[in-house]
Design a protein around this motif. Structure first.
Motif: not given
Length: 224
Positions: A170-171, A174, A202, A204, A208-209, A211-213, A216
């Protein structure tokens, strides 16, 4: 838990009712005599006073409150109440209602706000959440640490489908807090596997949003 709510309109009374049902102690504050409707929330304490005045907040014993909710229909009032609650009385948790989305940028730690709730933004987010798969949806903003509560429904083709939570890199900044799978609400452990269609919630950092998207939404590789 003792909660003071500034604003005894429909929103404030509704919040008070929910909190009372959950066993909390609630004080409703409003300066308009017409808003003091004790019969509507008889279990609550009521105070006819201006929540922007120090003398009123002294009378309300705000220093004994665990949470203050600024729920009036005036953003200026909500900001003043939040600032006084945090700086003058050291209230641990301050939640503020945002009436005009254009003012949302003001509702932050500098004004004593821990959580800002914008009804128009929340309604639009819930609409997006209901129809979006694979897109990150911001549900709630936390002022401390510039963090948000975000949701993403894992797409059918996601490369992470079938992967254990503990095996995902995970980033930073987050945290996966909940997996909603059908009618079940799961507190994720390292051994839980992600499944297509899971609603993932999450907390977050805003930075970092994206990067998270991307993580996933990465698709499975096509087999030769």
């Amino acid at each position: 838990m003792r909660v003071a709510i500034a604003g005894a309109g429909a929103v404030g009374r509704s919040i008070a009712g929910e909190l009372l049902e959950n066993g909390h102690e609630v004080l409703l504050i409003d300066k308009a005599p017409t808003a003091i409707s004790v019969e509507r929330v008889p279990q609550a304490e009521w105070l006819l006073a201006d929540a922007c005045e120090i003398t009123s907040l002294d009378e309300a014993a705000l220093q004994r409150c665990n949470v203050v909710i600024a729920a009036t229909g005036d953003d200026k009032v909500n900001l003043v109440v939040s600032l006084l609650a945090k700086t003058e009385y050291g209230v641990p948790r301050v939640v503020a209602r945002v009436n005009n989305p254009k003012n949302e940028w003001l509702f932050n730690e500098a004004w004593g706000v821990d959580v800002a709730v914008s009804t128009p933004r929340l309604m639009s987010a819930l609409v997006e959440e209901a129809v979006s798969v694979g897109d990150l949806v911001r549900l709630l903003r936390f002022s401390h640490g510039d963090a948000n509560l975000v949701e993403l429904t894992l797409p059918e083709e996601s490369a992470l489908a079938g992967t254990q939570v503990g095996d995902v890199h995970w980033p930073e900044d987050t945290s996966l807090v909940t997996i909603i799978r059908g009618t079940r609400v799961l507190t994720p452990s390292r051994e839980d596997s992600l499944e297509a269609g899971d609603e993932l919630l999450f907390v977050a950092a805003q930075a970092r949003e994206e990067q998270l998207e991307e993580l996933l939404s990465v698709r499975k590789r096509e087999e030769a």
